[in-house]
Scaffold this active site. Structure first.
Site, PDB file in Angstrom:
ATOM      1  N   HIS A  55       0.815  -1.114  -0.123  1.00 29.74           N
ATOM      2  CA  HIS A  55       0.057  -0.171   0.191  1.00 29.74           C
ATOM      3  C   HIS A  55       1.053   1.044   0.056  1.00 29.74           C
ATOM      4  O   HIS A  55       2.068   1.172   0.244  1.00 29.74           O
ATOM      5  CB  HIS A  55      -0.912   0.094   1.100  1.00 29.74           C
ATOM      6  CG  HIS A  55      -0.428   0.182   2.585  1.00 29.74           C
ATOM      7  ND1 HIS A  55       0.400  -0.941   3.108  1.00 29.74           N
ATOM      8  CD2 HIS A  55      -0.517   1.002   3.518  1.00 29.74           C
ATOM      9  CE1 HIS A  55       0.638  -0.652   4.121  1.00 29.74           C
ATOM     10  NE2 HIS A  55       0.371   0.261   4.573  1.00 29.74           N
ATOM     11  N   HIS A  69       1.437   3.917   1.880  1.00 28.01           N
ATOM     12  CA  HIS A  69       1.795   4.572   3.130  1.00 28.01           C
ATOM     13  C   HIS A  69       3.315   4.432   2.892  1.00 28.01           C
ATOM     14  O   HIS A  69       3.946   3.829   2.502  1.00 28.01           O
ATOM     15  CB  HIS A  69       1.305   3.827   4.321  1.00 28.01           C
ATOM     16  CG  HIS A  69       0.160   4.165   4.928  1.00 28.01           C
ATOM     17  ND1 HIS A  69      -0.444   3.477   5.589  1.00 28.01           N
ATOM     18  CD2 HIS A  69      -0.709   5.312   4.568  1.00 28.01           C
ATOM     19  CE1 HIS A  69      -1.618   3.937   5.858  1.00 28.01           C
ATOM     20  NE2 HIS A  69      -1.964   5.185   5.200  1.00 28.01           N
ATOM     21  N   ASP A 106       6.016   4.367   4.908  1.00 31.56           N
ATOM     22  CA  ASP A 106       6.835   3.185   5.504  1.00 31.56           C
ATOM     23  C   ASP A 106       6.777   2.052   4.710  1.00 31.56           C
ATOM     24  O   ASP A 106       7.749   1.003   5.021  1.00 31.56           O
ATOM     25  CB  ASP A 106       6.620   3.001   7.135  1.00 31.56           C
ATOM     26  CG  ASP A 106       5.051   2.568   7.134  1.00 31.56           C
ATOM     27  OD1 ASP A 106       4.265   3.054   6.439  1.00 31.56           O
ATOM     28  OD2 ASP A 106       4.882   1.541   7.997  1.00 31.56           O
ATOM     29  N   HIS A 107       6.065   1.875   3.578  1.00 31.69           N
ATOM     30  CA  HIS A 107       6.287   0.658   2.859  1.00 31.69           C
ATOM     31  C   HIS A 107       6.660   1.115   1.228  1.00 31.69           C
ATOM     32  O   HIS A 107       6.805  -0.051   0.591  1.00 31.69           O
ATOM     33  CB  HIS A 107       4.728   0.265   2.689  1.00 31.69           C
ATOM     34  CG  HIS A 107       4.373  -0.320   3.934  1.00 31.69           C
ATOM     35  ND1 HIS A 107       4.199  -1.733   4.271  1.00 31.69           N
ATOM     36  CD2 HIS A 107       3.873   0.312   5.089  1.00 31.69           C
ATOM     37  CE1 HIS A 107       3.884  -1.874   5.719  1.00 31.69           C
ATOM     38  NE2 HIS A 107       3.654  -0.642   6.076  1.00 31.69           N
ATOM     39  N   HIS A 123      -7.054  -2.476   5.677  1.00 29.16           N
ATOM     40  CA  HIS A 123      -6.152  -1.188   6.154  1.00 29.16           C
ATOM     41  C   HIS A 123      -6.566   0.147   5.739  1.00 29.16           C
ATOM     42  O   HIS A 123      -6.631   1.002   6.350  1.00 29.16           O
ATOM     43  CB  HIS A 123      -4.622  -1.565   5.959  1.00 29.16           C
ATOM     44  CG  HIS A 123      -3.727  -0.446   6.668  1.00 29.16           C
ATOM     45  ND1 HIS A 123      -3.656  -0.249   7.854  1.00 29.16           N
ATOM     46  CD2 HIS A 123      -2.641  -0.016   5.719  1.00 29.16           C
ATOM     47  CE1 HIS A 123      -2.354   0.529   8.132  1.00 29.16           C
ATOM     48  NE2 HIS A 123      -2.079   0.897   6.914  1.00 29.16           N
ATOM     49  N   HIS A 165       6.450  -5.573  11.322  1.00 30.42           N
ATOM     50  CA  HIS A 165       5.967  -4.449  11.556  1.00 30.42           C
ATOM     51  C   HIS A 165       5.576  -4.003  12.942  1.00 30.42           C
ATOM     52  O   HIS A 165       4.316  -3.697  13.275  1.00 30.42           O
ATOM     53  CB  HIS A 165       4.694  -4.380  10.852  1.00 30.42           C
ATOM     54  CG  HIS A 165       4.156  -2.920  10.498  1.00 30.42           C
ATOM     55  ND1 HIS A 165       3.258  -2.169  11.173  1.00 30.42           N
ATOM     56  CD2 HIS A 165       4.471  -2.152   9.154  1.00 30.42           C
ATOM     57  CE1 HIS A 165       3.180  -0.930  10.699  1.00 30.42           C
ATOM     58  NE2 HIS A 165       3.714  -0.905   9.430  1.00 30.42           N
TER      59      HIS A 165
HETATM   60 ZN   LIG Z   1       3.127   0.171   7.844  1.00 30.61          ZN
HETATM   61 ZN   LIG Z   2       0.115   1.448   6.494  1.00 28.01          ZN
END
Ligand SMILES: [Zn+2]
Ligand SMILES: [Zn+2]
Length: 315
Positions: A71, A73, A75-76, A148, A277
């Site tokens: 996804h 976001h 941090d990914h 999510h 995570h």
């Molecule tokens: Zn994350």
């Molecule tokens: Zn996320």
């Protein structure tokens, strides 16, 4: 059985490059999981700093590589710009395939249009949804919608079954001379012996042997989609951002606790569960492991650079 071995048995490694949630810590980088399968690298998520973790883990920048983003976001996904630049500085020439949800195409285009470097290799970006993501000769990757945010995905790497074991004794007994005829039989074809006798492959091959299945949740609350995707997986890699005491917070933010991850593992009948995570609030995440194991015993806790082998099942 998951026993170590040589050659064919250890051609698949899962290397955790980044195991922290949202914010990195001195010990945990941001989400990235490398699966080394034969000569190929399959990278799941690419959090900021992934390229440095790749250097430390020695996975290489030149091999055949596919990146699957769960996804959009940060941090990914924020590791992509640096990774693309480094690969170019190192003169990568092989095509790089990137799969991800809606938004991934615009993101990669923006990187190449605004950051001043010249790509030395073709990048093929595919926006994908639930269903078959890509198919190779020996494996397929599937996605499902996770719980999510809009367009957040979980992925499953599923190897196709391999031909059954070749029974040498049987082949000799049937009078098949060693050499090319053996290879043909191993490949599933029938052969004609010099005597005129026909030997079919099923006469010398055992039952087809199952391939391996690895499932990665990305960020998610508990999700029935994920239970289905993870059915009978050899390994489920599941996020566990917060401990069980913070269940409400986890639900609010679209995340899971160890018990939630473990319940999914149990329902799906997976062989082993690995938690990742992990929120930056936990200096020692032992508590999370303990909570998961109460529900699903065969649970491990990922650390950066943890390397797990997934040998072929001989069954
Ligand atoms: Zn994350
Ligand atoms: Zn996320």
């Amino acid at each position: 059985m998951f026993m170590g071995g040589s050659g064919e048995l250890t051609d698949l490694n899962v290397i955790f490059l980044g195991t922290g949630g949202s914010i990195p810590t001195p010990k945990r980088g941001l989400s990235a999981i490398a699966i080394r399968r034969k000569n190929e690298l399959l990278l799941f998520d690419c959090g900021e700093g992934t390229q440095r973790q790749m250097i430390q883990a020695g996975v290489g920048f030149h091999r055949k590589t596919k990146i699957f983003v769960t996804h959009m976001h940060g941090d990914h996904v924020l590791g992509l710009p640096g990774l693309l630049q480094t690969m170019s500085l190192l003169d990568r020439t092989k095509k790089l395939e990137i799969y991800g949800p809606q938004g991934i195409k615009a993101f990669v285009e923006a990187i190449s249009q605004t950051v001043r470097f010249t790509l030395t290799f073709p990048v093929q970006v595919s926006e994908v949804e639930a269903g078959l993501v890509c198919e190779e000769k020996e494996y397929e990757v599937y996605a499902t919608q996770s719980d999510h945010m809009d367009h957040s995905l979980a992925y499953a790497l599923i190897e196709k079954p391999r031909p059954g074991r070749f029974n040498i004794e049987k082949a000799k007994e049937l009078g098949v001379p060693e050499g090319p005829l053996w290879s043909k039989l191993q490949g599933g074809s029938s052969v004609k012996l010099p005597s005129g006798r026909i030997v079919k492959s099923e006469m010398v091959l055992g039952h087809p042997r199952p391939g391996r299945k690895i499932v990665y949740s990305g960020d998610t609350r508990q999700s029935e989609n994920l239970v289905k995707l993870a059915e009978n997986a050899d390994m489920l890699i599941h996020e566990a951002t917060f401990d069980d005491e913070l269940m409400e917070r986890a639900m609010e933010d679209g995340h899971s606790t160890p018990s939630m991850a473990a319940e999914t593992a149990k329902k799906a009948g997976v062989k082993r569960l690995v938690l990742t995570h992990i929120s930056a609030r936990y200096k020692d995440a032992g508590l999370l492991l303990e909570q998961a194991r109460k529900v699903f015993v065969n649970t491990e806790l990922a650390e950066d650079f943890l390397r797990l082998e997934l040998p072929l099942s001989e069954a």
